[in-house]
Design a protein around this motif. Structure first.
Motif, short mmCIF file in Angstrom:
data_model
loop_
_atom_site.label_atom_id
_atom_site.label_comp_id
_atom_site.label_asym_id
_atom_site.label_seq_id
_atom_site.Cartn_x
_atom_site.Cartn_y
_atom_site.Cartn_z
N LEU A 78 24.97 27.01 68.00
CA LEU A 78 24.95 27.29 66.56
C LEU A 78 24.95 26.00 65.75
CD1 LEU A 78 27.42 30.32 66.34
CD2 LEU A 78 25.00 30.34 65.67
N ASP A 79 25.72 25.02 66.20
CA ASP A 79 25.77 23.73 65.51
C ASP A 79 24.40 23.06 65.52
OD1 ASP A 79 28.44 24.09 64.96
OD2 ASP A 79 29.16 22.80 66.62
N ILE A 80 23.75 23.07 66.70
CA ILE A 80 22.42 22.46 66.80
C ILE A 80 21.44 23.19 65.89
CG2 ILE A 80 20.48 22.00 68.35
CD1 ILE A 80 22.50 21.78 70.65
N ARG A 81 21.54 24.51 65.90
CA ARG A 81 20.63 25.33 65.08
C ARG A 81 20.79 25.00 63.58
NH1 ARG A 81 21.10 28.94 61.62
NH2 ARG A 81 19.61 30.65 61.29
N ASN A 82 22.03 24.99 63.11
CA ASN A 82 22.29 24.70 61.69
C ASN A 82 21.85 23.27 61.33
OD1 ASN A 82 23.37 27.26 61.37
ND2 ASN A 82 25.47 26.58 61.79
N TYR A 83 22.08 22.37 62.27
CA TYR A 83 21.67 20.98 62.06
C TYR A 83 20.15 20.91 61.89
CZ TYR A 83 20.55 16.13 63.21
OH TYR A 83 20.04 14.87 63.19
N LEU A 84 19.41 21.63 62.74
CA LEU A 84 17.95 21.59 62.69
C LEU A 84 17.41 22.14 61.37
CD1 LEU A 84 17.06 22.75 66.32
CD2 LEU A 84 16.58 20.50 65.33
N VAL A 85 17.99 23.26 60.91
CA VAL A 85 17.54 23.85 59.66
C VAL A 85 17.71 22.85 58.51
CG1 VAL A 85 17.97 25.67 57.96
CG2 VAL A 85 17.96 26.22 60.41
N ASN A 86 18.88 22.22 58.44
CA ASN A 86 19.14 21.24 57.38
C ASN A 86 18.26 20.00 57.54
OD1 ASN A 86 21.15 22.76 56.07
ND2 ASN A 86 22.69 22.09 57.55
N TYR A 87 18.07 19.58 58.78
CA TYR A 87 17.27 18.39 59.06
C TYR A 87 15.82 18.60 58.61
CZ TYR A 87 15.57 14.34 61.74
OH TYR A 87 15.02 13.13 62.11
N LEU A 88 15.26 19.76 58.94
CA LEU A 88 13.88 20.06 58.55
C LEU A 88 13.76 20.18 57.02
CD1 LEU A 88 12.91 22.65 61.32
CD2 LEU A 88 11.80 20.44 60.93
N ALA A 89 14.80 20.72 56.40
CA ALA A 89 14.75 20.87 54.94
C ALA A 89 14.82 19.50 54.25
CB ALA A 89 15.91 21.74 54.47
N ASN A 90 15.63 18.59 54.79
CA ASN A 90 15.84 17.29 54.14
C ASN A 90 14.80 16.24 54.54
OD1 ASN A 90 18.16 18.19 52.75
ND2 ASN A 90 19.43 17.84 54.57
N ARG A 91 14.48 16.20 55.83
CA ARG A 91 13.61 15.13 56.31
C ARG A 91 12.24 15.61 56.77
NH1 ARG A 91 16.10 10.86 60.30
NH2 ARG A 91 13.96 10.14 59.95
N GLY A 92 12.07 16.93 56.87
CA GLY A 92 10.83 17.48 57.39
C GLY A 92 9.55 16.95 56.76
N PRO A 93 9.47 16.89 55.43
CA PRO A 93 8.23 16.45 54.78
C PRO A 93 7.79 15.04 55.15
CG PRO A 93 9.61 17.64 53.22
CD PRO A 93 10.44 17.45 54.45
N GLU A 94 8.73 14.20 55.60
CA GLU A 94 8.36 12.81 55.90
C GLU A 94 8.03 12.60 57.38
OE1 GLU A 94 12.61 10.55 56.58
OE2 GLU A 94 12.26 11.42 54.60
N LEU A 95 8.17 13.63 58.19
CA LEU A 95 7.99 13.49 59.64
C LEU A 95 6.53 13.67 60.04
CD1 LEU A 95 11.05 15.61 60.89
CD2 LEU A 95 10.91 13.11 60.68
N GLN A 96 6.20 13.08 61.19
CA GLN A 96 4.87 13.29 61.77
C GLN A 96 4.72 14.75 62.22
OE1 GLN A 96 2.27 11.28 62.17
NE2 GLN A 96 3.18 9.39 61.39
N PRO A 97 3.51 15.32 62.15
CA PRO A 97 3.31 16.73 62.52
C PRO A 97 3.79 17.06 63.93
CG PRO A 97 1.39 15.92 61.35
CD PRO A 97 2.28 14.73 61.56
N PHE A 98 3.57 16.14 64.89
CA PHE A 98 3.99 16.46 66.26
C PHE A 98 5.50 16.50 66.39
CE2 PHE A 98 3.42 11.82 66.36
CZ PHE A 98 4.55 11.38 67.04
N VAL A 99 6.21 15.73 65.57
CA VAL A 99 7.67 15.77 65.59
C VAL A 99 8.15 17.08 64.97
CG1 VAL A 99 9.80 14.67 64.81
CG2 VAL A 99 7.85 13.26 65.50
N ILE A 100 7.55 17.46 63.85
CA ILE A 100 7.90 18.75 63.23
C ILE A 100 7.67 19.89 64.21
CG2 ILE A 100 7.31 20.39 61.39
CD1 ILE A 100 6.50 18.02 59.65
#
Length: 625
Positions: A78-100
């Protein structure tokens, strides 16, 4: 590992190095992140602090392997899951497509594996909507990517999850979330229709297609393959499927977009055209759906829009082919605009046959449609005209002519791609053709005979010569091989519309006599020296196919007693008045092949197969007599 910088160098080598030794060293050094659960916190540190996309990729892919292969605690997942949701929301737009893509796959894998462990794992669809509601197109894309990956993840088995558990999760997901996700895809398509952001449009279309391709009943049949049955969409989807705008949005996107996006629109329409008939409220609702489907395909046929693209062309042929699977001729003829639709389909089919080199793999679906329509004629009631009498003969003649044109065009650069050697494609096309040919059989047989006679005459004349142009002779043999394959396919079935069984037998004899006469010519004179030539081998393989089909229809223990008209006509034409004389003819050809084709494994295999069939049949005949 002394520093994050060193790790980033190793990751760069792992994903980019051309030196296999370097890659192996990097892989061995970094594999601890994916195998040892103590390194999970290190992966999070990398995601928070690394500057290169390859380090982020390592962290994400390592966590995916950890989640898949190890039994992590519920709280940790659950911790990993919540971390990923927040991570994608905050940093997602700046990441490379393959990382996303990797991070989204990790989030969806966690969702699937934890589906029954905690209700919070099921909130991923709701959280995806939050991404779609953000102001930026980057967040919108991430939301669509999450939903795309989630549907894919739920639809396919995973390593580390028993198949029975996979089905339980998939069914629960189907019942609780899939319809909502499909509705999200439709809403997105409507919202994005005029935006012109092709990447978002492609993601929304892809999401619709994944929803429509879901394995709704757990059959494990790949519904993304060329051949799939009726799409078993659940009953709660009924209002959306009956809504005019659902079909229309995919026709609209086909018209608005370019390949490859437009192809996905057609793929969605192929699935919708295959929806089970019991889904609809009543026959009236289903008829409205069919009228809309016919109207949309009619517009494409009339304008030809997008069909210059080969993938679009192939998918559109598949769409037309689905009419034969889900709809009866009796339904089609009563639809508004049927006469225009069938005329346009006929014209499209004729053009496709002329473009045999470009459309050869697509013609199968068109021939299948016409074959199904013709087979339904005996069951047609009412006064509405089918117009098949007008169009089918032209298509039949067009098919025969196009095959001969392909022979005239010569060999492809890759000999293995010769249409007479592509057994699967040959079988697909010839399986559908006999039903068309036996529709108005008398006229069609006269066309075949009229077409074959001059070619056979040329072949006979060349048999008298001692020398000649082998390339020209190869073309003649290829044409004859096509005609023999066509006659063999016709003999495989006996179904006929508007033609008595006795008349069929006489016509079968007329066609068969030409092939039997050809056998004598092919094994004499100049032609007997050509057993090593590919074109001669192709012709003899066609002749063997004819023998096999003729035997099944007219030499079996039942067939020989009910084929008086055939043997009477064969007696008049070539002096073979019963099955024993034909068996003798077949055996002599088998002996010739075994003696002359020692270098051709294909011909020998088919010859021995025929010999086995004849031997087995002879035993049956002896027992019955």
């Amino acid at each position: 590992m002394e520093s994050l910088a060193q790790l980033e160098v190793l990751c760069e080598r792992l994903y980019n190095s051309q030196d296999s030794t370097e890659r192996t060293h990097a892989e061995n050094t970094l594999k601890c992140f994916s195998t040892n659960i103590d390194y999970i916190s290190q992966c999070q540190y990398i995601l928070d602090n690394a500057l290169t996309p390859y380090a982020l990729m390592l962290a994400s892919s390592s966590l995916l392997k950890q989640v898949t292969e190890h039994s992590l605690s519920l709280q940790l997942r659950l911790d990993i899951r919540n971390y990923l949701v927040n991570y994608l929301a905050n940093r997602g737009p700046e990441l490379q497509p393959f990382v996303i893509g990797s991070l989204v796959q990790l989030l969806c894998r966690l969702t699937k594996f934890g589906w029954f462990d905690d209700d919070r794992f099921r909130d991923v669809a709701k959280e995806s909507i939050n991404f779609l509601n953000q102001a930026t197109s980057d967040h919108y894309a991430i939301g669509l990517k999450i939903l795309n990956q989630l549907v894919s993840e739920m639809n396919q088995p995973n390593p580390g999850m028993p198949s029975s558990h996979h089905r339980r999760v998939a069914c629960s997901f189907r019942d609780q979330c899939l319809f909502q996700i499909f509705q999200i895809s439709l809403t997105s398509l409507h919202q994005l229709k005029n935006d012109g952001i092709s990447k978002l449009q492609e993601l929304a279309l892809s999401l619709s297609l994944k929803c429509l391709s879901f394995d709704f009943v757990g059959t494990s049949i790949d519904e993304s393959s060329e051949e799939f049955g009726t799409v078993q969409i659940p009953s709660p989807w009924k209002p959306v499927l009956e809504d005019f705008s659902t079909l229309q949005i995919f026709f609209d996107y086909y018209a608005l977009t370019k390949p490859p996006i437009s192809k996905e629109s057609l793929e969605c329409l192929v699935r919708l055209a295959s929806v089970r008939r019991s889904l609809f409220t009543n026959d009236a609702a289903r008829s409205k759906f069919l009228v809309h489907l016919m109207s949309g395909t009619k517009d494409i046929l009339r304008t030809g829009q997008g069909l210059a693209d080969h993938d679009n062309y192939h998918e559109f042929c598949r769409l037309l082919g689905r009419f034969r699977v889900n709809y009866q001729l009796s339904e089609l003829v009563t639809m508004e605009g049927y006469s225009d639709w069938i005329r346009l389909v006929a014209e499209f089919t004729s053009k496709s046959l002329l473009s045999w080199q470009w459309a050869s793999s697509s013609v199968y679906y068109l021939l299948g449609l016409w074959s199904r329509l013709v087979s339904s004629v005996p069951y047609l009631k009412g006064d509405a005209p089918s117009l098949l009498d007008e169009f089918v003969p032209k298509i039949t003649e067009g098919f025969i002519t196009s095959r001969l044109d392909s022979a005239q065009a010569g060999l492809p650069d890759d000999i293995s791609e010769h249409p007479l050697d592509n057994v699967d494609l040959l079988q697909d096309q010839l399986d559908c053709f006999p039903h068309l040919c036996r529709f108005q059989y008398e006229n069609n047989s006269l066309f075949i005979i009229k077409t074959m006679e001059p070619i056979l005459q040329t072949y006979m004349e060349r048999a008298q010569l001692q020398t000649g142009d082998n390339s020209e002779l190869s073309v003649v043999e290829a044409k004859l091989a096509w005609i023999v394959h066509i006659i063999a396919a016709i003999l495989k079935i006996k179904q006929s519309v508007g033609c008595s069984a006795e008349s069929q037998e006489v016509i079968d004899a007329e066609l068969s006599a030409r092939v039997l006469r050809l056998v004598n010519v092919a094994d004499s004179g100049l032609h007997s020296q050509r057993y090593g030539e590919l074109s001669k081998q192709r012709l003899d393989r066609a002749i063997l196919t004819f023998f096999q089909n003729f035997r099944k229809s007219y030499v079996g223990d039942q067939a020989m007693h009910s084929s008086k008209q055939l043997y009477a006509r064969l007696s008049d034409l070539i002096g073979l008045n019963d099955h024993l004389l034909l068996l003798d003819f077949f055996v002599r050809k088998i002996a010739t092949n075994l003696k002359c084709y020692t270098e051709s494994e294909e011909v020998i295999d088919q010859t021995l197969s025929l010999f086995l069939e004849l031997a087995s049949g002879f035993v049956l005949l002896a027992e019955c007599s």
